[in-house]
Motif scaffolding. Structure first.
Motif, PDB file in Angstrom:
ATOM      1  N   TYR A  35       2.381  11.600  -3.917  1.00  0.00           N
ATOM      2  CA  TYR A  35       2.100  10.296  -3.336  1.00  0.00           C
ATOM      3  C   TYR A  35       3.425   9.566  -3.149  1.00  0.00           C
ATOM      4  O   TYR A  35       4.431   9.871  -3.787  1.00  0.00           O
ATOM      5  CB  TYR A  35       1.215   9.447  -4.260  1.00  0.00           C
ATOM      6  CG  TYR A  35      -0.180   9.965  -4.466  1.00  0.00           C
ATOM      7  CD1 TYR A  35      -0.455  10.889  -5.474  1.00  0.00           C
ATOM      8  CD2 TYR A  35      -1.237   9.527  -3.677  1.00  0.00           C
ATOM      9  CE1 TYR A  35      -1.739  11.364  -5.676  1.00  0.00           C
ATOM     10  CE2 TYR A  35      -2.532   9.992  -3.878  1.00  0.00           C
ATOM     11  CZ  TYR A  35      -2.767  10.908  -4.874  1.00  0.00           C
ATOM     12  OH  TYR A  35      -4.046  11.370  -5.070  1.00  0.00           O
ATOM     13  N   ARG A  36       3.392   8.567  -2.308  1.00  0.00           N
ATOM     14  CA  ARG A  36       4.549   7.706  -2.108  1.00  0.00           C
ATOM     15  C   ARG A  36       4.105   6.266  -2.365  1.00  0.00           C
ATOM     16  O   ARG A  36       3.029   5.849  -1.930  1.00  0.00           O
ATOM     17  CB  ARG A  36       5.074   7.867  -0.676  1.00  0.00           C
ATOM     18  CG  ARG A  36       6.255   6.991  -0.343  1.00  0.00           C
ATOM     19  CD  ARG A  36       6.885   7.390   0.956  1.00  0.00           C
ATOM     20  NE  ARG A  36       6.058   7.101   2.122  1.00  0.00           N
ATOM     21  CZ  ARG A  36       6.451   7.286   3.370  1.00  0.00           C
ATOM     22  NH1 ARG A  36       7.667   7.779   3.602  1.00  0.00           N
ATOM     23  NH2 ARG A  36       5.659   7.014   4.382  1.00  0.00           N
ATOM     24  N   GLN A  37       4.956   5.529  -3.066  1.00  0.00           N
ATOM     25  CA  GLN A  37       4.652   4.129  -3.374  1.00  0.00           C
ATOM     26  C   GLN A  37       5.832   3.270  -2.979  1.00  0.00           C
ATOM     27  O   GLN A  37       6.905   3.350  -3.577  1.00  0.00           O
ATOM     28  CB  GLN A  37       4.329   3.957  -4.858  1.00  0.00           C
ATOM     29  CG  GLN A  37       3.882   2.561  -5.223  1.00  0.00           C
ATOM     30  CD  GLN A  37       3.424   2.450  -6.665  1.00  0.00           C
ATOM     31  OE1 GLN A  37       3.915   3.163  -7.549  1.00  0.00           O
ATOM     32  NE2 GLN A  37       2.470   1.575  -6.930  1.00  0.00           N
ATOM     33  N   SER A  38       5.621   2.434  -1.973  1.00  0.00           N
ATOM     34  CA  SER A  38       6.654   1.489  -1.586  1.00  0.00           C
ATOM     35  C   SER A  38       6.577   0.273  -2.487  1.00  0.00           C
ATOM     36  O   SER A  38       5.558   0.035  -3.140  1.00  0.00           O
ATOM     37  CB  SER A  38       6.479   1.095  -0.111  1.00  0.00           C
ATOM     38  OG  SER A  38       6.560   2.240   0.711  1.00  0.00           O
ATOM     39  N   GLN A  41       3.456  -1.978  -3.411  1.00  0.00           N
ATOM     40  CA  GLN A  41       2.339  -1.456  -2.621  1.00  0.00           C
ATOM     41  C   GLN A  41       1.533  -0.444  -3.421  1.00  0.00           C
ATOM     42  O   GLN A  41       1.942   0.011  -4.490  1.00  0.00           O
ATOM     43  CB  GLN A  41       2.866  -0.793  -1.346  1.00  0.00           C
ATOM     44  CG  GLN A  41       3.610  -1.733  -0.418  1.00  0.00           C
ATOM     45  CD  GLN A  41       2.725  -2.817   0.135  1.00  0.00           C
ATOM     46  OE1 GLN A  41       1.640  -2.550   0.649  1.00  0.00           O
ATOM     47  NE2 GLN A  41       3.172  -4.054   0.027  1.00  0.00           N
ATOM     48  N   GLU A  44       0.366   5.972  -1.422  1.00  0.00           N
ATOM     49  CA  GLU A  44       0.037   6.611  -0.144  1.00  0.00           C
ATOM     50  C   GLU A  44       0.003   8.109  -0.353  1.00  0.00           C
ATOM     51  O   GLU A  44       1.001   8.710  -0.758  1.00  0.00           O
ATOM     52  CB  GLU A  44       1.102   6.236   0.890  1.00  0.00           C
ATOM     53  CG  GLU A  44       0.974   6.944   2.224  1.00  0.00           C
ATOM     54  CD  GLU A  44       2.187   6.707   3.116  1.00  0.00           C
ATOM     55  OE1 GLU A  44       3.159   6.073   2.649  1.00  0.00           O
ATOM     56  OE2 GLU A  44       2.162   7.163   4.268  1.00  0.00           O
ATOM     57  N   GLY A  59      -1.371  13.902   4.830  1.00  0.00           N
ATOM     58  CA  GLY A  59      -0.719  12.636   4.576  1.00  0.00           C
ATOM     59  C   GLY A  59       0.777  12.612   4.841  1.00  0.00           C
ATOM     60  O   GLY A  59       1.408  11.551   4.761  1.00  0.00           O
ATOM     61  N   PRO A  61       4.048  11.976   6.524  1.00  0.00           N
ATOM     62  CA  PRO A  61       4.296  11.028   7.617  1.00  0.00           C
ATOM     63  C   PRO A  61       5.021  11.604   8.818  1.00  0.00           C
ATOM     64  O   PRO A  61       4.913  11.054   9.917  1.00  0.00           O
ATOM     65  CB  PRO A  61       5.116   9.924   6.950  1.00  0.00           C
ATOM     66  CG  PRO A  61       5.766  10.581   5.785  1.00  0.00           C
ATOM     67  CD  PRO A  61       4.829  11.632   5.317  1.00  0.00           C
TER      68      PRO A  61
ATOM     69  N   SER B   3     -10.111   2.635   4.113  1.00  0.00           N
ATOM     70  CA  SER B   3      -9.322   1.603   3.453  1.00  0.00           C
ATOM     71  C   SER B   3      -9.981   1.226   2.155  1.00  0.00           C
ATOM     72  O   SER B   3     -11.197   1.260   2.015  1.00  0.00           O
ATOM     73  CB  SER B   3      -9.168   0.378   4.335  1.00  0.00           C
ATOM     74  OG  SER B   3     -10.406  -0.279   4.505  1.00  0.00           O
ATOM     75  N   ILE B 100      -7.578   7.685  -1.957  1.00  0.00           N
ATOM     76  CA  ILE B 100      -7.114   6.552  -1.169  1.00  0.00           C
ATOM     77  C   ILE B 100      -7.051   5.366  -2.119  1.00  0.00           C
ATOM     78  O   ILE B 100      -8.069   4.980  -2.705  1.00  0.00           O
ATOM     79  CB  ILE B 100      -8.055   6.255   0.003  1.00  0.00           C
ATOM     80  CG1 ILE B 100      -8.233   7.489   0.887  1.00  0.00           C
ATOM     81  CG2 ILE B 100      -7.530   5.072   0.810  1.00  0.00           C
ATOM     82  CD1 ILE B 100      -6.961   7.984   1.520  1.00  0.00           C
ATOM     83  N   GLN B 103      -4.376  -1.789  -2.792  1.00  0.00           N
ATOM     84  CA  GLN B 103      -3.038  -2.352  -2.884  1.00  0.00           C
ATOM     85  C   GLN B 103      -2.663  -2.767  -4.296  1.00  0.00           C
ATOM     86  O   GLN B 103      -1.497  -2.947  -4.604  1.00  0.00           O
ATOM     87  CB  GLN B 103      -2.903  -3.558  -1.938  1.00  0.00           C
ATOM     88  CG  GLN B 103      -2.955  -3.168  -0.468  1.00  0.00           C
ATOM     89  CD  GLN B 103      -1.888  -2.155  -0.123  1.00  0.00           C
ATOM     90  OE1 GLN B 103      -0.712  -2.393  -0.311  1.00  0.00           O
ATOM     91  NE2 GLN B 103      -2.294  -0.991   0.389  1.00  0.00           N
TER      92      GLN B 103
END
Lengths: 114, 111
Positions: A35-38, A41, A44, A59, A61, B3, B100, B103
């Motif tokens: 996963y990626r986490q900005s 946030q 992802e 997933g 990008p 989402s 998924i 936030q």
């Protein structure tokens, strides 16, 4: 036993360089996820490996991103020609057989592209 | 599209009070919903999950409620403690472990 480990913990690289991030899952876990986490946030989804099946790459990008899992254990996430927008924390997780949603996360690799 | 989102980005509670963290989701096909806790500088930690055919599940000091009619998920923490301070994420399992995530809600516990 040990949890999921990731290395390096931090990585600073120049734009355009390639980077490799490593994940060692919990021994015996059959599935592995990236996963990626900005900053500030949620996570992802990038890719996951389940046993010997073909990985779900839905997933990722861009084609600059790729991942391998060797011998059903260790995984490497490779980002080619890094861009500044690739800066994030990259998290790896693993899960036991039959409990794909019960994922155990590593501490992550913080990638900074300058 | 898919989402999962949270109603409240931040929540501040007094130590000893109960906390309720809410989450909305949009994918009716999800079969599991999971709550994770993430402390600063660490990866998310699994707290509790619930199958889509259930409406309530209890753990140690935590309860998850699922309302499929309105696509709403909540996490209740009883007798909130300072160690509960963290960011809480809900997640839905779309397919075989592809989660998924929402936030996140930051929970702050005041002593």
């Amino acid at each position: 036993g040990a949890g999921v480990s990731q290395s390096p913990s931090n990585k600073v690289t120049e734009k355009g360089k390639d980077v490799e991030l490593r994940c060692d899952p919990i021994s015996g876990h059959t599935a592995l996820y990236w996963y990626r986490q900005s900053l500030g946030q949620g996570l992802e989804f990038l890719i996951y490996f389940q046993g010997n099946s073909a990985p779900d790459k839905s997933g990722l990008p861009s084609d600059r991103f790729s991942a391998e899992r060797t011998g059903g254990s260790v995984s490497t996430l490779t980002i080619q020609r890094t861009q500044q927008e690739d800066s994030a924390v990259y998290l790896c997780a693993s899960s036991p057989a039959g409990s794909a949603y019960e994922q155990y996360f590593g501490p992550g690799t913080r990638l900074t592209v300058t | 599209g898919e989402s999962v989102g949270l109603h409240l980005p931040t929540l501040s509670v007094q130590e000893g009070d109960n906390s309720i963290i809410n989450c909305a989701y949009s994918n009716s096909a999800s079969d599991y919903f999971i709550w994770y806790k993430q402390e600063s500088g660490k990866g998310p930690q699994f707290i509790i999950d619930i199958r889509s055919n259930m409406d309530k599940r209890q753990g140690q000091r935590v309860t998850v409620l699922l309302n499929k009619t309105v696509k709403h998920l909540s996490l209740q923490i009883a007798a909130t403690q300072p160690g509960d301070s963290a960011v809480y994420f809900c997640a839905e399992n779309i397919k075989g472990g592809k989660l998924i995530f929402g936030q996140g809600t930051e929970l702050s516990v005041k002593p």
